[in-house]
Design a protein around this motif. Structure first.
Motif, PDB file in Angstrom:
ATOM      1  N   GLN A  44       0.839  -1.194   0.000  1.00  0.00           N
ATOM      2  CA  GLN A  44       0.000   0.000   0.000  1.00  0.00           C
ATOM      3  C   GLN A  44       0.874   1.245   0.000  1.00  0.00           C
ATOM      4  OE1 GLN A  44      -2.457  -0.379   3.501  1.00  0.00           O
ATOM      5  NE2 GLN A  44      -3.490  -2.224   2.754  1.00  0.00           N
ATOM      6  N   MET A  45       0.327   2.325  -0.577  1.00  0.00           N
ATOM      7  CA  MET A  45       0.958   3.631  -0.462  1.00  0.00           C
ATOM      8  C   MET A  45       0.515   4.259   0.847  1.00  0.00           C
ATOM      9  SD  MET A  45       0.827   5.321  -4.268  1.00  0.00           S
ATOM     10  CE  MET A  45       1.902   6.676  -3.770  1.00  0.00           C
ATOM     11  N   VAL A  46       1.467   4.771   1.596  1.00  0.00           N
ATOM     12  CA  VAL A  46       1.159   5.378   2.890  1.00  0.00           C
ATOM     13  C   VAL A  46       1.759   6.781   2.930  1.00  0.00           C
ATOM     14  CG1 VAL A  46       1.114   3.140   4.032  1.00  0.00           C
ATOM     15  CG2 VAL A  46       3.236   4.443   4.006  1.00  0.00           C
ATOM     16  N   SER A  47       1.133   7.638   3.691  1.00  0.00           N
ATOM     17  CA  SER A  47       1.652   8.991   3.840  1.00  0.00           C
ATOM     18  C   SER A  47       2.973   8.973   4.590  1.00  0.00           C
ATOM     19  CB  SER A  47       0.638   9.863   4.586  1.00  0.00           C
ATOM     20  OG  SER A  47       0.546   9.440   5.941  1.00  0.00           O
ATOM     21  N   VAL A  48       3.740  10.033   4.443  1.00  0.00           N
ATOM     22  CA  VAL A  48       5.007  10.131   5.160  1.00  0.00           C
ATOM     23  C   VAL A  48       4.776  10.092   6.666  1.00  0.00           C
ATOM     24  CG1 VAL A  48       6.965  11.645   5.627  1.00  0.00           C
ATOM     25  CG2 VAL A  48       6.187  11.322   3.293  1.00  0.00           C
ATOM     26  N   LYS A  49       3.712  10.735   7.120  1.00  0.00           N
ATOM     27  CA  LYS A  49       3.385  10.704   8.550  1.00  0.00           C
ATOM     28  C   LYS A  49       3.100   9.269   8.997  1.00  0.00           C
ATOM     29  CE  LYS A  49       0.154  12.610  11.953  1.00  0.00           C
ATOM     30  NZ  LYS A  49      -1.026  13.495  12.162  1.00  0.00           N
ATOM     31  N   GLY A  50       2.332   8.534   8.178  1.00  0.00           N
ATOM     32  CA  GLY A  50       2.054   7.144   8.507  1.00  0.00           C
ATOM     33  C   GLY A  50       3.300   6.294   8.472  1.00  0.00           C
ATOM     34  N   LEU A  51       4.205   6.561   7.518  1.00  0.00           N
ATOM     35  CA  LEU A  51       5.442   5.792   7.407  1.00  0.00           C
ATOM     36  C   LEU A  51       6.297   5.940   8.659  1.00  0.00           C
ATOM     37  CD1 LEU A  51       7.380   4.072   5.665  1.00  0.00           C
ATOM     38  CD2 LEU A  51       8.351   6.223   4.814  1.00  0.00           C
ATOM     39  N   ALA A  52       6.375   7.143   9.174  1.00  0.00           N
ATOM     40  CA  ALA A  52       7.178   7.378  10.378  1.00  0.00           C
ATOM     41  C   ALA A  52       6.705   6.505  11.530  1.00  0.00           C
ATOM     42  CB  ALA A  52       7.117   8.859  10.756  1.00  0.00           C
ATOM     43  N   SER A  53       5.392   6.349  11.652  1.00  0.00           N
ATOM     44  CA  SER A  53       4.833   5.509  12.708  1.00  0.00           C
ATOM     45  C   SER A  53       5.065   4.032  12.418  1.00  0.00           C
ATOM     46  CB  SER A  53       3.337   5.794  12.849  1.00  0.00           C
ATOM     47  OG  SER A  53       2.736   4.899  13.753  1.00  0.00           O
ATOM     48  N   MET A  54       4.923   3.641  11.154  1.00  0.00           N
ATOM     49  CA  MET A  54       5.049   2.240  10.778  1.00  0.00           C
ATOM     50  C   MET A  54       6.472   1.710  10.942  1.00  0.00           C
ATOM     51  SD  MET A  54       2.602   2.255   7.422  1.00  0.00           S
ATOM     52  CE  MET A  54       0.846   2.635   7.572  1.00  0.00           C
ATOM     53  N   VAL A  55       7.465   2.568  10.746  1.00  0.00           N
ATOM     54  CA  VAL A  55       8.847   2.143  10.938  1.00  0.00           C
ATOM     55  C   VAL A  55       9.054   1.669  12.373  1.00  0.00           C
ATOM     56  CG1 VAL A  55      11.232   2.946  11.032  1.00  0.00           C
ATOM     57  CG2 VAL A  55       9.794   3.577   9.100  1.00  0.00           C
ATOM     58  N   LYS A  56       8.363   2.301  13.306  1.00  0.00           N
ATOM     59  CA  LYS A  56       8.499   1.946  14.719  1.00  0.00           C
ATOM     60  C   LYS A  56       7.560   0.815  15.135  1.00  0.00           C
ATOM     61  CE  LYS A  56       9.724   6.690  16.024  1.00  0.00           C
ATOM     62  NZ  LYS A  56       9.319   7.875  16.824  1.00  0.00           N
ATOM     63  N   SER A  57       6.311   0.866  14.646  1.00  0.00           N
ATOM     64  CA  SER A  57       5.275  -0.020  15.181  1.00  0.00           C
ATOM     65  C   SER A  57       4.766  -1.072  14.211  1.00  0.00           C
ATOM     66  CB  SER A  57       4.091   0.822  15.679  1.00  0.00           C
ATOM     67  OG  SER A  57       4.524   1.795  16.604  1.00  0.00           O
ATOM     68  N   GLY A  58       5.124  -0.979  12.938  1.00  0.00           N
ATOM     69  CA  GLY A  58       4.641  -1.939  11.960  1.00  0.00           C
ATOM     70  C   GLY A  58       3.444  -1.430  11.190  1.00  0.00           C
ATOM     71  N   MET A  59       3.020  -2.213  10.204  1.00  0.00           N
ATOM     72  CA  MET A  59       1.902  -1.829   9.338  1.00  0.00           C
ATOM     73  C   MET A  59       0.883  -2.961   9.305  1.00  0.00           C
ATOM     74  SD  MET A  59       2.033  -0.885   5.281  1.00  0.00           S
ATOM     75  CE  MET A  59       0.697  -1.418   4.185  1.00  0.00           C
ATOM     76  N   PRO A  60      -0.393  -2.667   9.560  1.00  0.00           N
ATOM     77  CA  PRO A  60      -1.424  -3.712   9.482  1.00  0.00           C
ATOM     78  C   PRO A  60      -1.587  -4.227   8.054  1.00  0.00           C
ATOM     79  CG  PRO A  60      -2.220  -1.756  10.650  1.00  0.00           C
ATOM     80  CD  PRO A  60      -0.947  -1.369   9.978  1.00  0.00           C
ATOM     81  N   MET A  61      -1.729  -5.542   7.920  1.00  0.00           N
ATOM     82  CA  MET A  61      -1.961  -6.168   6.612  1.00  0.00           C
ATOM     83  C   MET A  61      -2.610  -7.518   6.851  1.00  0.00           C
ATOM     84  SD  MET A  61      -1.681  -6.084   3.268  1.00  0.00           S
ATOM     85  CE  MET A  61      -0.489  -4.790   2.890  1.00  0.00           C
ATOM     86  N   ALA A  62      -3.621  -7.821   6.064  1.00  0.00           N
ATOM     87  CA  ALA A  62      -4.321  -9.091   6.221  1.00  0.00           C
ATOM     88  C   ALA A  62      -3.440 -10.245   5.751  1.00  0.00           C
ATOM     89  CB  ALA A  62      -5.623  -9.081   5.437  1.00  0.00           C
ATOM     90  N   PRO A  63      -3.204 -11.252   6.578  1.00  0.00           N
ATOM     91  CA  PRO A  63      -2.428 -12.416   6.132  1.00  0.00           C
ATOM     92  C   PRO A  63      -3.130 -13.206   5.032  1.00  0.00           C
ATOM     93  CG  PRO A  63      -3.368 -12.797   8.307  1.00  0.00           C
ATOM     94  CD  PRO A  63      -3.583 -11.348   7.993  1.00  0.00           C
TER      95      PRO A  63
END
Length: 445
Positions: free
Chosen positions: A28-47
């Motif tokens: 998925q394309m994510v905003s830069v703000k979202g990316l900053a959070s995802m680098v630390k906490s991960g990104m939700p994705m359906a297995p």
């Protein structure tokens, strides 16, 4: 690269991608703000992404897409070391980051499985050094024109067989140059490109290395070659056998082992072919265990058509020195060049799983000092009394389920889920009536 991208005021979006069991990138394309959070906490994705066929048909994966599955999200862990720029996206929208499942879904996540095997190799005091070759066929057809023709009578990029034919390579210099430019932008280290043994049939080789990087690069190469072709109103296929006239398409894997100081472990000047005991036992593990892992190397219903008579696919699980008629070809003569080439996997294989399964079989051979059979000298075709791989998908499914090597090295859940998913694929195709059967049997007495 991620930190610089986050700080750049021109940055707007980034793409976070994971790899499904087919080797396809999904994300998925994510905003830069979202990316900053995802680098630390991960990104939700359906297995459930791991239950999809290449055309998004949902395969049966226990606990994920069967009657017990609830299609909830899992959590991806981003790997900052994989950050690179997308070749055709505008500045500020061009960051790509690879990821893998970091929760319980890592059990069935191909990238996570290879990561685990590499960690186990590290615990053994060895460092796998490997590179991959990817074969494909290029067509002067769009996806729509190919579909309109029923995928028959397609115009290949070159008319005739052209193994290393310089005239055809020069004729297609634009394609080769564009592939090279794309790979440079994506951080893919190409070592070689050339014409293969069929019309439009080509091969790209990625430089050998250690860790996740060579497999990551081949995943990127496999996905973005298709994108490049579409941008040029062409298309490609990785089907191991896309027509009765075509030869087989594969993804060969070259492997050697180093110690933690970088010293080659496969070389011994006092042994035949300079093969050390470690190398010989690695071959022994491949010979013993590859049959059980056939489904990993041959994952689709089309995979098994690659071994039809007359193709240049491996005839059995034999080995030989510089012998392309064996499955495990020993290559090289110096400490840094001596290696084994596993020639079994089709081009439809997931690169992560190709590497993981090869290492699992070979490293188990090293751990348990498994001796190989005698090498094959001369042609490896038509030999009797030699170990063989599964010749059909049902056979490969049962072998994986009963395997003694799959569970301890690749994971019990992976073996069960991969076998079940491929069984549902086979069942779907078993109900089809191919054109060739209608042509041959419709008028049957």
């Amino acid at each position: 690269m991620i930190e610089d991208y986050l700080k750049d005021p021109k940055s707007r979006f980034a793409t976070v991608a994971m790899t499904d069991t087919n080797g396809l990138l999904r994300g998925q394309m994510v905003s830069v703000k979202g990316l900053a959070s995802m680098v630390k906490s991960g990104m939700p994705m359906a297995p459930a992404q791991l239950a999809l066929d290449p055309t998004d048909e949902v395969l049966v994966v226990p606990g994920v897409s069967d009657d017990d599955g609830d299609f909830r999200d899992g959590m991806l862990t981003l790997d900052p070391s994989t950050a690179r720029k997308l070749p055709w996206s505008k500045e500020g929208h061009d960051l790509l980051v690879l990821s893998q499942f970091g929760d319980e879904n890592s059990d069935i996540c191909p990238r996570a499985i290879l990561s685990n095997v590499l960690e186990r190799a590290k615990a053994m005091g060895v460092v796998p050094f490997y590179g991959l070759e990817l074969e494909y066929t290029l067509f002067d057809e769009t996806e729509l024109s190919a579909k309109a023709k029923g995928y028959r009578g397609l115009k290949t990029a070159t008319l005739h067989k052209s193994h290393d034919l310089l005239a055809y390579q020069i004729q297609q210099t634009g394609w080769y140059e564009n592939v090279a430019n794309m790979c440079e932008a994506l951080g893919i280290s190409l070592s070689k490109m050339h014409e293969e043994i069929g019309g439009g049939f080509m091969e790209c080789c990625v430089e050998a290395g250690s860790g996740m990087e060579p497999a990551d690069q081949v995943v990127l190469l496999k996905n973005f070659l298709r994108v490049l072709a579409a941008r040029e109103d062409k298309t490609i296929t990785y089907m191991p056998r896309w027509s009765e006239e075509a030869d087989s398409q594969s993804m060969h894997l070259h492997v050697s082992l180093l110690d933690n100081d970088g010293t080659p472990l496969f070389y011994d000047a006092d042994q035949p072919h300079n093969m050390s005991d470690t190398f010989r036992h690695f071959i022994g593990g491949l010979q013993k265990h590859t049959r059980d892992l056939s489904l990993v190397f041959l994952p689709t219903v089309n995979s098994y058509r690659r071994f039809a008579p007359g193709t240049f696919a491996p005839p059995a699980l034999t080995w030989g020195y510089e012998n392309r008629t064996t499955c495990f070809r020993v290559v090289g003569h110096s400490p840094n060049s001596l290696r084994v080439e596993n020639r079994l996997a089709g081009a439809d294989v997931n690169p992560y799983l190709n590497v993981a399964a090869t290492l699992a079989a070979g490293l188990d051979g090293v751990e348990n000092k498994i001796e190989p059979l005698d090498e094959v000298v001369g042609s490896g075709f038509g030999l009797g009394g030699v170990p063989d791989f599964a010749r059909s998908m049902p056979e490969a499914i049962e072998l994986l389920r009963q395997s003694e090597i799959a569970a301890p090295w690749l994971g019990e859940r992976f073996a069960d889920c991969f076998a079940t998913a491929r069984e549902s694929q086979f069942d779907a195709f078993r109900s089809k009536v191919p054109d060739v059967e209608l042509e041959r049997f419709f008028g049957l007495g």
